[in-house]
Design an enzyme around this catalytic site. Structure first.
Site, PDB file in Angstrom:
ATOM      1  N   ALA A  43      10.826  17.327 -45.675  1.00 35.57           N
ATOM      2  CA  ALA A  43      11.991  16.239 -45.460  1.00 35.57           C
ATOM      3  C   ALA A  43      11.291  15.373 -45.005  1.00 35.57           C
ATOM      4  CB  ALA A  43      12.855  16.921 -44.125  1.00 35.57           C
ATOM      5  N   GLY A  63      10.451  21.165 -46.535  1.00 34.26           N
ATOM      6  CA  GLY A  63      11.696  20.958 -47.364  1.00 34.26           C
ATOM      7  C   GLY A  63      10.957  20.993 -48.965  1.00 34.26           C
ATOM      8  N   GLU A 107      10.815  24.662 -49.702  1.00 36.37           N
ATOM      9  CA  GLU A 107      12.288  24.803 -49.889  1.00 36.37           C
ATOM     10  C   GLU A 107      12.937  24.465 -51.179  1.00 36.37           C
ATOM     11  OE1 GLU A 107      13.084  23.298 -46.048  1.00 36.37           O
ATOM     12  OE2 GLU A 107      13.861  25.267 -45.446  1.00 36.37           O
ATOM     13  N   GLU A 138       7.000  23.810 -40.372  1.00 35.61           N
ATOM     14  CA  GLU A 138       8.058  23.281 -39.364  1.00 35.61           C
ATOM     15  C   GLU A 138       7.652  23.580 -37.738  1.00 35.61           C
ATOM     16  OE1 GLU A 138       8.694  24.340 -42.180  1.00 35.61           O
ATOM     17  OE2 GLU A 138      10.261  23.381 -43.184  1.00 35.61           O
TER      18      GLU A 138
HETATM   19  N1  COA Z   1       7.734  12.951 -43.886  1.00 31.67           N
HETATM   20  C1  COA Z   1       7.444  11.599 -43.935  1.00 31.67           C
HETATM   21  N2  COA Z   1       6.554  10.843 -44.053  1.00 31.67           N
HETATM   22  C2  COA Z   1       5.573  11.821 -44.805  1.00 31.67           C
HETATM   23  C3  COA Z   1       5.658  13.059 -44.716  1.00 31.67           C
HETATM   24  C4  COA Z   1       6.957  13.724 -44.284  1.00 31.67           C
HETATM   25  N3  COA Z   1       7.227  15.071 -44.303  1.00 31.67           N
HETATM   26  N4  COA Z   1       4.471  13.644 -45.261  1.00 31.67           N
HETATM   27  C5  COA Z   1       3.864  12.597 -45.598  1.00 31.67           C
HETATM   28  N5  COA Z   1       4.358  11.609 -45.159  1.00 31.67           N
HETATM   29  C6  COA Z   1       3.792  10.149 -45.338  1.00 31.67           C
HETATM   30  C7  COA Z   1       2.579   9.983 -44.249  1.00 31.67           C
HETATM   31  O1  COA Z   1       3.258   9.596 -43.100  1.00 31.67           O
HETATM   32  C8  COA Z   1       2.002   8.594 -44.707  1.00 31.67           C
HETATM   33  O2  COA Z   1       2.635   7.720 -44.814  1.00 31.67           O
HETATM   34  P1  COA Z   1       1.723   6.291 -44.368  1.00 31.67           P
HETATM   35  O3  COA Z   1       0.622   6.011 -45.497  1.00 31.67           O
HETATM   36  O4  COA Z   1       3.032   5.353 -44.443  1.00 31.67           O
HETATM   37  O5  COA Z   1       1.304   6.667 -42.930  1.00 31.67           O
HETATM   38  C9  COA Z   1       1.800   9.234 -46.527  1.00 31.67           C
HETATM   39  O6  COA Z   1       3.041  10.128 -46.538  1.00 31.67           O
HETATM   40  C10 COA Z   1       0.527   9.987 -46.914  1.00 31.67           C
HETATM   41  O7  COA Z   1       0.363  11.108 -45.921  1.00 31.67           O
HETATM   42  P2  COA Z   1      -0.841  11.295 -45.183  1.00 31.67           P
HETATM   43  O8  COA Z   1      -0.540  12.367 -43.854  1.00 31.67           O
HETATM   44  O9  COA Z   1      -1.485   9.998 -44.886  1.00 31.67           O
HETATM   45  O10 COA Z   1      -1.839  12.284 -46.276  1.00 31.67           O
HETATM   46  P3  COA Z   1      -2.763  13.380 -45.816  1.00 31.67           P
HETATM   47  O11 COA Z   1      -3.367  13.517 -47.220  1.00 31.67           O
HETATM   48  O12 COA Z   1      -3.600  12.702 -44.571  1.00 31.67           O
HETATM   49  O13 COA Z   1      -2.029  14.646 -45.274  1.00 31.67           O
HETATM   50  C11 COA Z   1       0.073  16.042 -45.798  1.00 31.67           C
HETATM   51  C12 COA Z   1      -1.203  15.308 -46.317  1.00 31.67           C
HETATM   52  C13 COA Z   1       0.945  16.812 -46.429  1.00 31.67           C
HETATM   53  C14 COA Z   1      -1.025  17.346 -44.949  1.00 31.67           C
HETATM   54  C15 COA Z   1       0.503  15.393 -44.310  1.00 31.67           C
HETATM   55  O14 COA Z   1       1.078  14.166 -44.935  1.00 31.67           O
HETATM   56  C16 COA Z   1       1.582  16.292 -43.485  1.00 31.67           C
HETATM   57  O15 COA Z   1       1.162  16.918 -42.943  1.00 31.67           O
HETATM   58  N6  COA Z   1       2.708  15.961 -43.761  1.00 31.67           N
HETATM   59  C17 COA Z   1       3.760  16.508 -43.160  1.00 31.67           C
HETATM   60  C18 COA Z   1       4.327  18.012 -43.629  1.00 31.67           C
HETATM   61  C19 COA Z   1       5.204  18.364 -42.984  1.00 31.67           C
HETATM   62  O16 COA Z   1       5.246  18.832 -41.657  1.00 31.67           O
HETATM   63  N7  COA Z   1       6.262  18.974 -43.375  1.00 31.67           N
HETATM   64  C20 COA Z   1       7.328  19.499 -43.018  1.00 31.67           C
HETATM   65  C21 COA Z   1       8.404  18.600 -42.581  1.00 31.67           C
HETATM   66  S1  COA Z   1       9.935  19.536 -41.896  1.00 31.67           S
END
Ligand code: COA
Length: 256
Positions: free
Chosen positions: A65, A110, A113, A133
Protein backbone atom coordinates in the site's frame (compact mmCIF):
# COMPACT_ATOMS: atom_id res chain seq x y z
CA UNK A 1 -10.05 4.79 -19.06
CA UNK A 2 -7.63 3.84 -16.24
CA UNK A 3 -5.21 6.28 -14.61
CA UNK A 4 -2.72 3.79 -13.24
CA UNK A 5 -3.34 0.57 -15.16
CA UNK A 6 -2.30 -0.50 -18.65
CA UNK A 7 -4.70 -3.02 -20.12
CA UNK A 8 -4.16 -5.18 -23.21
CA UNK A 9 -6.51 -7.89 -24.44
CA UNK A 10 -5.03 -10.71 -26.50
CA UNK A 11 -6.54 -14.14 -27.19
CA UNK A 12 -9.31 -13.49 -24.60
CA UNK A 13 -6.67 -12.86 -21.89
CA UNK A 14 -6.55 -9.37 -20.40
CA UNK A 15 -3.17 -8.31 -19.05
CA UNK A 16 -3.57 -5.54 -16.48
CA UNK A 17 -0.28 -3.87 -15.59
CA UNK A 18 -0.14 -1.63 -12.53
CA UNK A 19 1.80 1.31 -13.82
CA UNK A 20 3.59 3.35 -11.15
CA UNK A 21 7.09 1.94 -11.64
CA UNK A 22 8.82 4.93 -9.99
CA UNK A 23 6.98 4.00 -6.75
CA UNK A 24 7.37 0.27 -7.31
CA UNK A 25 3.67 0.20 -8.22
CA UNK A 26 2.56 0.96 -4.65
CA UNK A 27 -1.20 0.81 -4.20
CA UNK A 28 -2.45 4.35 -3.74
CA UNK A 29 -6.11 5.41 -3.87
CA UNK A 30 -6.03 5.75 -7.65
CA UNK A 31 -4.68 2.24 -8.16
CA UNK A 32 -7.30 0.78 -5.83
CA UNK A 33 -10.07 2.67 -7.66
CA UNK A 34 -8.69 1.47 -10.99
CA UNK A 35 -8.65 -2.13 -9.73
CA UNK A 36 -12.29 -1.72 -8.73
CA UNK A 37 -13.13 -0.39 -12.21
CA UNK A 38 -11.11 -3.20 -13.76
CA UNK A 39 -13.24 -5.73 -11.90
CA UNK A 40 -16.41 -4.09 -13.26
CA UNK A 41 -14.96 -4.30 -16.77
CA UNK A 42 -13.99 -7.96 -16.31
CA UNK A 43 -17.60 -8.66 -15.28
CA UNK A 44 -19.20 -6.84 -18.16
CA UNK A 45 -16.83 -7.60 -21.07
CA UNK A 46 -17.65 -10.96 -22.62
CA UNK A 47 -14.43 -10.89 -24.65
CA UNK A 48 -12.38 -11.22 -21.44
CA UNK A 49 -12.07 -14.85 -20.38
CA UNK A 50 -9.08 -14.60 -18.04
CA UNK A 51 -6.91 -11.93 -16.48
CA UNK A 52 -3.23 -11.49 -15.61
CA UNK A 53 -2.28 -8.89 -13.03
CA UNK A 54 1.34 -7.76 -13.13
CA UNK A 55 3.48 -4.70 -12.37
CA UNK A 56 5.32 -2.29 -14.65
CA UNK A 57 9.10 -2.37 -14.71
CA UNK A 58 11.56 -5.10 -13.82
CA UNK A 59 11.85 -4.45 -10.10
CA UNK A 60 8.44 -4.29 -8.51
CA UNK A 61 5.18 -6.21 -8.76
CA UNK A 62 3.67 -4.05 -6.01
CA UNK A 63 5.76 -2.87 -3.03
CA UNK A 64 2.72 -2.45 -0.81
CA UNK A 65 0.00 0.00 0.00
CA UNK A 66 1.24 3.55 -0.58
CA UNK A 67 2.69 4.40 2.82
CA UNK A 68 2.48 8.15 2.14
CA UNK A 69 -1.33 7.87 2.31
CA UNK A 70 -1.19 6.43 5.85
CA UNK A 71 0.00 9.66 7.40
CA UNK A 72 -2.52 11.23 9.79
CA UNK A 73 -5.24 8.58 9.40
CA UNK A 74 -7.48 8.01 12.43
CA UNK A 75 -8.35 4.57 13.76
CA UNK A 76 -11.70 4.68 11.92
CA UNK A 77 -10.07 5.83 8.70
CA UNK A 78 -7.48 3.05 8.98
CA UNK A 79 -10.18 0.46 9.43
CA UNK A 80 -12.17 1.86 6.49
CA UNK A 81 -9.04 1.73 4.30
CA UNK A 82 -8.54 -1.94 5.21
CA UNK A 83 -12.22 -2.70 4.58
CA UNK A 84 -12.06 -1.18 1.10
CA UNK A 85 -8.89 -3.14 0.29
CA UNK A 86 -10.43 -6.35 1.60
CA UNK A 87 -13.57 -5.78 -0.50
CA UNK A 88 -11.61 -5.25 -3.72
CA UNK A 89 -9.31 -8.24 -3.11
CA UNK A 90 -12.30 -10.39 -2.23
CA UNK A 91 -13.81 -9.46 -5.61
CA UNK A 92 -10.60 -10.76 -7.21
CA UNK A 93 -10.60 -13.98 -5.19
CA UNK A 94 -14.26 -14.69 -5.88
CA UNK A 95 -14.22 -13.65 -9.52
CA UNK A 96 -15.88 -16.15 -11.83
CA UNK A 97 -13.11 -15.61 -14.38
CA UNK A 98 -9.59 -16.81 -13.58
CA UNK A 99 -7.27 -14.04 -12.36
CA UNK A 100 -3.58 -14.90 -12.07
CA UNK A 101 -0.73 -12.83 -10.62
CA UNK A 102 2.45 -12.64 -12.70
CA UNK A 103 4.81 -11.49 -9.95
CA UNK A 104 7.71 -9.64 -11.61
CA UNK A 105 9.57 -8.31 -8.55
CA UNK A 106 8.83 -7.12 -5.01
CA UNK A 107 5.41 -8.31 -3.77
CA UNK A 108 5.36 -6.77 -0.31
CA UNK A 109 2.55 -5.87 2.05
CA UNK A 110 -0.50 -5.04 -0.05
CA UNK A 111 1.40 -6.39 -3.07
CA UNK A 112 1.76 -9.82 -1.50
CA UNK A 113 -1.90 -9.56 -0.45
CA UNK A 114 -2.92 -8.67 -4.02
CA UNK A 115 -0.97 -11.64 -5.39
CA UNK A 116 -2.54 -13.94 -2.79
CA UNK A 117 -6.05 -12.80 -3.69
CA UNK A 118 -5.45 -14.00 -7.26
CA UNK A 119 -6.35 -17.60 -8.07
CA UNK A 120 -2.70 -18.61 -8.37
CA UNK A 121 0.69 -17.03 -8.86
CA UNK A 122 3.61 -17.32 -11.30
CA UNK A 123 6.83 -15.55 -10.29
CA UNK A 124 9.99 -14.34 -11.96
CA UNK A 125 13.31 -15.37 -10.45
CA UNK A 126 13.85 -11.94 -8.89
CA UNK A 127 10.46 -11.87 -7.11
CA UNK A 128 10.44 -11.27 -3.35
CA UNK A 129 7.50 -11.78 -1.05
CA UNK A 130 6.79 -10.51 2.43
CA UNK A 131 4.43 -8.83 4.84
CA UNK A 132 6.72 -6.12 6.29
CA UNK A 133 3.90 -4.20 8.03
CA UNK A 134 5.32 -4.89 11.49
CA UNK A 135 8.28 -2.71 10.51
CA UNK A 136 5.78 0.16 10.36
CA UNK A 137 4.06 -0.79 13.61
CA UNK A 138 1.19 -2.22 11.58
CA UNK A 139 -0.31 -5.51 10.48
CA UNK A 140 -1.53 -6.52 7.01
CA UNK A 141 -4.97 -5.05 6.35
CA UNK A 142 -6.02 -6.36 2.93
CA UNK A 143 -6.56 -10.00 3.91
CA UNK A 144 -2.90 -10.96 4.28
CA UNK A 145 -3.13 -12.57 7.71
CA UNK A 146 -5.88 -14.88 6.46
CA UNK A 147 -4.66 -15.80 2.99
CA UNK A 148 -1.04 -16.31 4.04
CA UNK A 149 -2.16 -18.88 6.62
CA UNK A 150 -4.35 -20.56 3.99
CA UNK A 151 -1.60 -20.69 1.37
CA UNK A 152 1.57 -21.55 3.31
CA UNK A 153 0.31 -22.83 6.68
CA UNK A 154 0.11 -21.22 10.08
CA UNK A 155 3.67 -21.70 11.31
CA UNK A 156 5.35 -20.26 8.22
CA UNK A 157 2.77 -17.47 8.04
CA UNK A 158 3.27 -16.56 11.70
CA UNK A 159 7.03 -16.30 11.18
CA UNK A 160 6.68 -14.08 8.08
CA UNK A 161 4.01 -11.90 9.73
CA UNK A 162 5.97 -11.39 12.95
CA UNK A 163 9.48 -10.98 11.51
CA UNK A 164 8.46 -8.94 8.47
CA UNK A 165 11.17 -10.88 6.59
CA UNK A 166 11.12 -11.29 2.83
CA UNK A 167 11.40 -14.64 1.07
CA UNK A 168 12.84 -15.16 -2.39
CA UNK A 169 11.05 -16.79 -5.32
CA UNK A 170 12.53 -20.25 -4.73
CA UNK A 171 11.41 -20.21 -1.09
CA UNK A 172 7.97 -19.03 -2.20
CA UNK A 173 7.89 -21.98 -4.59
CA UNK A 174 8.90 -24.38 -1.84
CA UNK A 175 6.21 -22.90 0.46
CA UNK A 176 3.54 -23.28 -2.25
CA UNK A 177 2.98 -19.53 -2.41
CA UNK A 178 3.76 -19.58 -6.14
CA UNK A 179 3.22 -22.34 -8.67
CA UNK A 180 6.15 -21.64 -11.03
CA UNK A 181 9.36 -19.60 -11.05
CA UNK A 182 10.70 -18.54 -14.46
CA UNK A 183 13.23 -16.03 -15.83
CA UNK A 184 11.74 -12.55 -15.95
CA UNK A 185 11.56 -12.39 -19.74
CA UNK A 186 9.48 -15.59 -19.77
CA UNK A 187 7.04 -14.56 -17.03
CA UNK A 188 4.14 -13.36 -19.18
CA UNK A 189 4.66 -16.06 -21.80
CA UNK A 190 4.52 -18.77 -19.13
CA UNK A 191 1.48 -17.25 -17.42
CA UNK A 192 -0.35 -16.85 -20.73
CA UNK A 193 0.46 -20.43 -21.73
CA UNK A 194 -1.30 -21.70 -18.59
CA UNK A 195 -4.29 -19.43 -19.20
CA UNK A 196 -4.48 -20.53 -22.85
CA UNK A 197 -5.23 -24.02 -21.55
CA UNK A 198 -7.84 -22.71 -19.10
CA UNK A 199 -9.71 -20.41 -21.53
CA UNK A 200 -10.23 -23.33 -23.91
CA UNK A 201 -12.41 -25.07 -21.28
CA UNK A 202 -16.09 -24.56 -20.53
CA UNK A 203 -16.34 -21.20 -18.70
CA UNK A 204 -19.07 -22.32 -16.31
CA UNK A 205 -16.96 -25.31 -15.23
CA UNK A 206 -14.00 -22.98 -14.62
CA UNK A 207 -16.11 -20.59 -12.53
CA UNK A 208 -17.49 -23.50 -10.49
CA UNK A 209 -13.93 -24.77 -9.84
CA UNK A 210 -13.05 -21.32 -8.47
CA UNK A 211 -16.16 -21.09 -6.29
CA UNK A 212 -15.83 -24.62 -4.90
CA UNK A 213 -12.07 -24.34 -4.22
CA UNK A 214 -12.63 -21.01 -2.43
CA UNK A 215 -15.39 -22.62 -0.38
CA UNK A 216 -12.84 -25.12 1.00
CA UNK A 217 -12.24 -22.46 3.64
CA UNK A 218 -15.89 -22.36 4.70
CA UNK A 219 -18.16 -25.01 6.19
CA UNK A 220 -20.12 -25.21 2.95
CA UNK A 221 -17.34 -26.38 0.63
CA UNK A 222 -18.77 -29.80 -0.16
CA UNK A 223 -22.26 -28.38 -0.68
CA UNK A 224 -20.98 -25.71 -3.07
CA UNK A 225 -19.06 -28.40 -4.96
CA UNK A 226 -22.13 -30.64 -5.40
CA UNK A 227 -24.36 -27.71 -6.38
CA UNK A 228 -21.78 -26.55 -8.94
CA UNK A 229 -21.44 -30.10 -10.28
CA UNK A 230 -25.22 -30.18 -10.75
CA UNK A 231 -25.32 -26.77 -12.45
CA UNK A 232 -22.75 -27.93 -14.99
CA UNK A 233 -25.16 -30.71 -16.03
CA UNK A 234 -27.61 -28.02 -17.16
CA UNK A 235 -25.15 -26.62 -19.75
CA UNK A 236 -24.58 -27.33 -23.44
CA UNK A 237 -20.85 -27.32 -22.75
CA UNK A 238 -21.14 -30.30 -20.40
CA UNK A 239 -23.16 -32.22 -23.02
CA UNK A 240 -20.58 -31.29 -25.66
CA UNK A 241 -17.61 -32.21 -23.43
CA UNK A 242 -18.93 -35.64 -22.54
CA UNK A 243 -20.15 -36.34 -26.09
CA UNK A 244 -16.76 -35.32 -27.51
CA UNK A 245 -14.96 -37.68 -25.16
CA UNK A 246 -17.24 -40.57 -26.07
CA UNK A 247 -16.94 -39.78 -29.79
CA UNK A 248 -13.13 -39.52 -29.46
CA UNK A 249 -12.95 -35.90 -30.73
CA UNK A 250 -11.99 -32.53 -29.30
CA UNK A 251 -14.81 -30.61 -27.61
CA UNK A 252 -15.93 -27.24 -29.00
CA UNK A 253 -17.09 -25.26 -25.98
CA UNK A 254 -19.38 -22.29 -26.59
CA UNK A 255 -19.96 -20.98 -23.08
CA UNK A 256 -23.61 -22.08 -23.15
N1 COA B 1 4.63 3.19 -0.48
C1 COA B 1 5.03 4.35 -1.01
N2 COA B 1 6.16 4.47 -1.73
C2 COA B 1 6.91 3.37 -1.91
C3 COA B 1 6.54 2.12 -1.38
C4 COA B 1 5.33 2.05 -0.64
N3 COA B 1 4.89 0.92 -0.12
N4 COA B 1 7.49 1.22 -1.71
C5 COA B 1 8.41 1.88 -2.42
N5 COA B 1 8.07 3.18 -2.55
C6 COA B 1 8.79 4.23 -3.27
C7 COA B 1 10.00 4.73 -2.50
O1 COA B 1 9.62 5.68 -1.53
C8 COA B 1 10.83 5.31 -3.62
O2 COA B 1 10.28 6.55 -3.98
P1 COA B 1 11.24 7.83 -4.24
O3 COA B 1 12.14 7.40 -5.38
O4 COA B 1 10.30 8.93 -4.61
O5 COA B 1 11.98 8.06 -2.96
C9 COA B 1 10.56 4.36 -4.78
O6 COA B 1 9.33 3.71 -4.47
C10 COA B 1 11.62 3.30 -4.98
O7 COA B 1 11.80 2.60 -3.76
P2 COA B 1 13.20 2.51 -2.97
O8 COA B 1 12.89 2.31 -1.52
O9 COA B 1 14.06 3.68 -3.32
O10 COA B 1 13.80 1.20 -3.62
P3 COA B 1 14.82 0.17 -2.92
O11 COA B 1 15.28 -0.74 -4.02
O12 COA B 1 15.85 0.90 -2.14
O13 COA B 1 13.92 -0.66 -1.88
C11 COA B 1 11.97 -1.86 -1.14
C12 COA B 1 12.86 -1.47 -2.35
C13 COA B 1 10.76 -2.59 -1.72
C14 COA B 1 12.75 -2.79 -0.21
C15 COA B 1 11.53 -0.58 -0.38
O14 COA B 1 11.00 0.32 -1.32
C16 COA B 1 10.51 -0.81 0.69
O15 COA B 1 10.83 -1.32 1.75
N6 COA B 1 9.24 -0.42 0.43
C17 COA B 1 8.17 -0.49 1.39
C18 COA B 1 7.69 -1.91 1.56
C19 COA B 1 6.63 -1.96 2.61
O16 COA B 1 6.82 -1.73 3.78
N7 COA B 1 5.42 -2.34 2.16
C20 COA B 1 4.29 -2.51 3.05
C21 COA B 1 3.46 -1.30 3.07
S1 COA B 1 2.07 -1.54 4.17
Amino acid sequence: MYKTLLATLENSILTATINRPDKLNALNREVMNDLDTLLNDIDSNKDIKAVIITGAGQKGFVAGADISEFVGLSREEGQALAQKGQDIFSRIENNRKPIVAAVNGFALGGGCELAMSCHFRVASENARFGQPEVNLGLIPGYGGTQRLVQLIGKGRAMELLMTGNMIDAQTALQYGLVNHVVPQDELLVKTKSILDVIVAKAPLAISKCIAAANAAFTEKGYQIESEGFGECFATEDMKEGTAAFLEKRKPAFTGK
